[in-house]
Design an enzyme around this catalytic site. Sequence first.
Site, PDB file in Angstrom:
ATOM      1  N   LYS A 279       0.836  -1.197   0.000  1.00 53.97           N
ATOM      2  CA  LYS A 279       0.000   0.000   0.000  1.00 53.97           C
ATOM      3  C   LYS A 279       0.876   1.254   0.000  1.00 53.97           C
ATOM      4  CE  LYS A 279      -4.075  -1.749   2.486  1.00 53.97           C
ATOM      5  NZ  LYS A 279      -5.047  -1.488   1.394  1.00 53.97           N
ATOM      6  N   ARG A 353     -10.567 -11.378   1.647  1.00 57.55           N
ATOM      7  CA  ARG A 353     -11.369 -12.456   1.067  1.00 57.55           C
ATOM      8  C   ARG A 353     -10.635 -13.788   1.133  1.00 57.55           C
ATOM      9  NH1 ARG A 353     -11.623  -9.136  -4.454  1.00 57.55           N
ATOM     10  NH2 ARG A 353     -11.296  -7.464  -2.947  1.00 57.55           N
TER      11      ARG A 353
HETATM   12  N1  BES Z   1      -8.396  -3.539   4.135  1.00 54.20           N
HETATM   13  C1  BES Z   1      -8.449  -3.154   2.783  1.00 54.20           C
HETATM   14  C2  BES Z   1      -9.718  -2.377   2.447  1.00 54.20           C
HETATM   15  C3  BES Z   1      -9.757  -0.963   2.911  1.00 54.20           C
HETATM   16  C4  BES Z   1      -8.970  -0.001   2.309  1.00 54.20           C
HETATM   17  C5  BES Z   1     -10.633  -0.579   3.900  1.00 54.20           C
HETATM   18  C6  BES Z   1      -9.054   1.313   2.728  1.00 54.20           C
HETATM   19  C7  BES Z   1     -10.726   0.727   4.309  1.00 54.20           C
HETATM   20  C8  BES Z   1      -9.927   1.686   3.725  1.00 54.20           C
HETATM   21  C9  BES Z   1      -8.426  -4.385   1.878  1.00 54.20           C
HETATM   22  O1  BES Z   1      -7.672  -5.442   2.333  1.00 54.20           O
HETATM   23  C10 BES Z   1      -7.844  -3.959   0.580  1.00 54.20           C
HETATM   24  O2  BES Z   1      -6.718  -3.616   0.558  1.00 54.20           O
HETATM   25  N2  BES Z   1      -8.639  -4.012  -0.473  1.00 54.20           N
HETATM   26  C11 BES Z   1      -8.218  -3.608  -1.751  1.00 54.20           C
HETATM   27  C12 BES Z   1      -8.746  -4.596  -2.755  1.00 54.20           C
HETATM   28  C13 BES Z   1      -8.197  -4.408  -4.134  1.00 54.20           C
HETATM   29  C14 BES Z   1      -6.734  -4.750  -4.165  1.00 54.20           C
HETATM   30  C15 BES Z   1      -8.969  -5.290  -5.078  1.00 54.20           C
HETATM   31  C16 BES Z   1      -8.778  -2.219  -2.022  1.00 54.20           C
HETATM   32  O3  BES Z   1      -9.918  -1.945  -1.658  1.00 54.20           O
HETATM   33  O4  BES Z   1      -8.035  -1.399  -2.563  1.00 54.20           O
HETATM   34 MN    MN Z   2      -5.649  -5.304   1.752  1.00 56.37          MN
END
Ligand code: BES
Ligand code: MN
Length: 498
Positions: A279, A353
Amino acid sequence: MNYFTTTSQPSKRAVDCAIVGIYDRGKLGAGASDIDSASGGEIRRLVKRGDISSKLARCTMLTNVPGIKADRVIVAGLGKRADFGAAQLRKVLAAATRLISETKTRQVLNCLSLESVSRTSRYYVARHSAEAIGDALYRFTEMKSGRKPAASALKKVGFCIAKRSDASDTRLGAEHGGAIVIGASLARDLGNLPANVCNPSYLARTARKLATGNGKLSTRVLTEAEMRRLGMGSLLSVTAGTKEPAKLIVMQYKGERNEKPVVLVGKGVTFDTGGISLKPGPSMDEMKFDMCGAASVIGVMAAVAALELPINLNVIVPAVENMPSGKATKPGDIVKSMSGQTIEVLNTDAEGRLILCDALTYARRFKPAAIIDVATLTGACVIALGAHRSAVMSNTDALRDELVDAGARAGDLAWPMPLGGDYEEQLKSNFADMANIGGPAGGAVTAATFLGKFTDGLTWAHMDIAGTAWKSGAQKGATGRPVPLLSEMLLARCGALP
Ligand code: BES
Ligand code: MN
Ligand code: ZN
């Protein structure tokens, strides 16, 4: 917190503080009206001088009001009488409680329970009140050094009622509200703790602690070796890059003899760096909240146990840390889930997931009456619904409606989103049974659709709480949502609501 009800006039009750209300255009609420007469018109006089505002949640504290027994009176603005509903009541009591918590008030008399609150029964007036007061008293000081600010002195909350027959519903609402506060506060604590304290082992210890000394509740914690034997290759691929051991936490509450349980599954990523699909830096600290799904289902369990509800409830928490390292899962790696289906991990940041699918498969052994997973799953959900509502997707319309309706009654809002069908296309993989991402379009829906591939034959719903579980900015902190929604659903299911 202790609760009591009273039919006596607010002016005649000796308490540290009484909360009364005033509507727009100087219309006094029932409690304000009584105190005004007993004091020879003190409140009206101050309104006329412009010292008391009726603006919603504007609070004025009075002391030494003549002719009454209360030491302090908070006159709270209630806004327009026609608009005074449960949400307004909560806002007002939160503001009044913040004011009270700066004083040495030990017992408070809530006279707003005398008001008619639009579309809200006596039970829900009391419950919303108890929740609003409890939430406003919440503090997270565990990680501050030096002298901690004293916890609030408030120990007792009374509810004024118009007639004896209102007592039982009011007391029940307060008691349920108090239990929901216990659950939500636990969820907030777990969410607010940093990831170097609240790791998978910490979550497991917390779950174990909840069960000690409770004959109806037991906790089992599965190790990585046990998960490997069960074939949880998908879950284990997420924990590959970290030194923190993953845990599968299984809590069982038996409040009923022969009923199928409701199973709640909570995403417990104690820190989500994204893994090799790292990230970006800004706000990455907020990924300590990526276990708020887990925190909320553990919180619900605490509330249910506190009320000793006649229901069977299982809570399952897959708890992991998602880190990059030389041993971490790489984009393109293919893993085998406990269900036997293979998954191409195109993005290691879509890890929620990957742990939930194995937890859902594991949950089949409990033959759930309904299974609901709760997860801070996608940034796309934050874009879709913002911080106001959690998303609900389900393979069963009745379960989806049950959750959305419970949220409306609890004041913990949710909204339905679609699932499956056309969205399946986006999860196709050239190499495995499915990919773990479906592209940016409809990201919250494709994430739910992915989970749907593991819930065949189950009555299942998914809640994406990415937008509702915590607040960013100056008010940064966990909210405890959706503990109220899920508690409401369980209270309704076991017939505990009046
Ligand atoms: N925990 C995150 C989702 C999230 C991001 C919640 C920001 C709240 C604020 C999750 O694990 C994630 O990183 N999801 C990705 C999925 C994508 C790679 C398909 C996302 O939402 O960017
Ligand atoms: Mn994630
Ligand atoms: Zn995550």
